[in-house]
Structures are given as C-alpha cells and as structure tokens.
Design a protein around this motif. Structure first.
Motif, mmCIF file in Angstrom:
data_model
loop_
_atom_site.group_PDB
_atom_site.id
_atom_site.type_symbol
_atom_site.label_atom_id
_atom_site.label_comp_id
_atom_site.label_asym_id
_atom_site.label_seq_id
_atom_site.Cartn_x
_atom_site.Cartn_y
_atom_site.Cartn_z
ATOM 1 N N GLN A 51 -1.270 -4.432 7.434
ATOM 2 C CA GLN A 51 -1.957 -3.393 6.664
ATOM 3 C C GLN A 51 -2.515 -3.905 5.350
ATOM 4 O O GLN A 51 -3.505 -3.367 4.853
ATOM 5 C CB GLN A 51 -0.999 -2.228 6.377
ATOM 6 N N ARG A 101 -1.398 3.122 3.043
ATOM 7 C CA ARG A 101 -0.243 2.774 3.874
ATOM 8 C C ARG A 101 0.175 3.960 4.731
ATOM 9 O O ARG A 101 0.420 3.825 5.939
ATOM 10 C CB ARG A 101 0.912 2.331 2.977
ATOM 11 N N GLY A 134 -2.123 4.572 7.606
ATOM 12 C CA GLY A 134 -2.255 3.480 8.569
ATOM 13 C C GLY A 134 -3.537 2.686 8.418
ATOM 14 O O GLY A 134 -3.957 2.000 9.359
ATOM 15 N N GLN A 161 -6.168 -0.200 6.345
ATOM 16 C CA GLN A 161 -5.989 -1.578 5.901
ATOM 17 C C GLN A 161 -6.584 -1.802 4.517
ATOM 18 O O GLN A 161 -7.597 -1.200 4.147
ATOM 19 C CB GLN A 161 -6.616 -2.543 6.908
#
Length: 244
Positions: free
Chosen positions: A55, A137, A140, A142
């Motif tokens: 991530q 985060r 989900g 990046q």
C-alpha cells in the motif's frame, strides 16, 4: 483519469495545474548493469500497474538521483493501466492550504507525493498528510512518497506521522557514477533521435552542473538548438550553445 470512483465529487487528476513530463518514463530511466536501483524500478512498475499488493512505498535520494522521474513514471504507467491517480509535487503546492489539496484523494487508486521533506516545520501539512495516510490505508488505496531524506531523517513535529512513514517499503536511490552519467546522456540522446559522441558527453559532464537533472536539461537545450541550426552536436557547438 479512469472513472472508477463512486462519486462525481472525487478530484480529477492533475486538476491542480500539475503536469507530467513526457520523458519521465521507466524506459528512459538509466540503470547500469550493477545498479542497485534495478530492484526498485521493478517493484515500482508492478506498484504502478496495481500488480503489487503493497500500500505504501517511500522513495528517497539526493537531488538528481531520479526520485521525481520515477514518481512521474509511476503515474504514466498508472494512467496507461486506466487507474485513477494524482501526482502532488509539494515544491509547487506547499504554500497552498493542505486540506484543500488532499481532500478526497482517498478515492483515487494511487497518490504520489513528491518533495515530502518540505513539510518539515509545517505542522498543518503534517497533520493533513497524517490523516490522508490513514484514509488511504483504510480505503485500500496506494501511496508513494518521494523525498530527499529517509523517513527517520525527517524532522517532523508530529510523531504519529513519523511512525506512519516507516510502515511501508522504503528504498534509497543511489546516485550515478560519472561513467554512468556519460552513458545516461548517450542513452537519452538516442531516445531523442540523435547520437551523442562519448567525447562530447564527457565534455558536458565536466563543464556543466553535474546532477542528472541539469545534465538532461543541457541535452534538451542542445537538441532544440541542433534542430534549429541543422547542425550536429559537437564540442564547438556545445561551447556555442551552452557557453561552457
């Protein structure tokens, strides 16, 4: 920008007047055979296309090491893959209100933040990026960060952000040797459609500013002048155009 978000309120990529350099690609990022940067480049390519589950990636190196180039290359690949993204060069945005800049970015597939070290001494930016990190985060998405200093080397007021920045993968880009800089100049010239003799590349290296960003800027200037004058790039021509 790919239309994968759930709301029309999601910010559009590059809506902040930020543009990507056309030549900031993985293809023209020079790597020598024994270059420790090769592993980094491979990971970033997978990261950009969404084929890597990580991530967060933190990329750092001294000026001219290629941090900005690679962050923009990541965005180029993300765009080709139809992913939504935003590139944020803090050198251009640091005087803006941070909450306005980062609002809604957690809806994008990928966020790239460059010049992160500029948030030192700016608690408002640190707080805004801490909350953005958490939102990305939790959703989900990046995040890739670029800086001149390592995460531990950043002088931050917000301890929680300092901790967050050390959670993901961290890579240092290693600067090129002089021999590699000559090879990089010659590779870049071939990609631009002309051949730069080695003696001319050596002449430029030893008389122009030595960081790769400045060297490539000289090459671009020479290319334009050569096309305009319909002349080959020789040492006398370099002296005339660059005054070095």
């Amino acid at each position: 920008m790919s239309d994968r978000s759930q709301s029309d309120d999601v910010p559009q990529q590059l809506s902040l007047g930020v543009s990507l350099r056309d030549d900031a690609t993985f293809a023209n990022f020079f790597q020598s055979l024994d270059d420790g940067n090769r592993q980094v480049v491979g990971l970033l390519q997978a990261f950009a296309s969404g084929d890597n589950a990580e991530q967060a990636v933190y990329l750092w190196g001294e000026p001219g090491s290629g941090v900005t180039h690679l962050l923009q290359a990541v965005c180029q690949v993300a765009e080709s893959a139809g992913r939504s993204f935003q590139y944020l060069p803090l050198a251009d945005l640091i005087e803006a209100e941070p909450e306005v800049i980062v609002d809604g970015l957690e809806y994008l597939d990928l966020v790239c933040i460059d010049d992160l070290d500029l948030i030192e001494g700016r608690p408002h930016w640190q707080t805004a990026l801490f909350h953005l990190y958490n939102r990305l985060r939790d959703s989900g998405r990046q995040l890739i960060l670029g800086a001149r200093k390592s995460p531990r080397g950043l002088a931050l007021d917000l301890a929680d952000l300092h901790s967050r920045l050390q959670w993901g993968l961290t890579f240092q880009l290693h600067p090129l040797s002089d021999a590699d800089k000559v090879a990089a100049l010659r590779q870049r010239s071939r990609l631009r459609g002309f051949d730069l003799p080695e003696d001319v590349a050596q002449y430029i290296l030893h008389r122009a500013p030595r960081d790769t960003r400045a060297l490539f800027a000289c090459l671009e200037q020479l290319d334009r002048a050569s096309l305009q004058a319909q002349r080959k790039i020789t040492i006398p021509f370099v002296k005339q155009v660059l005054n070095i």
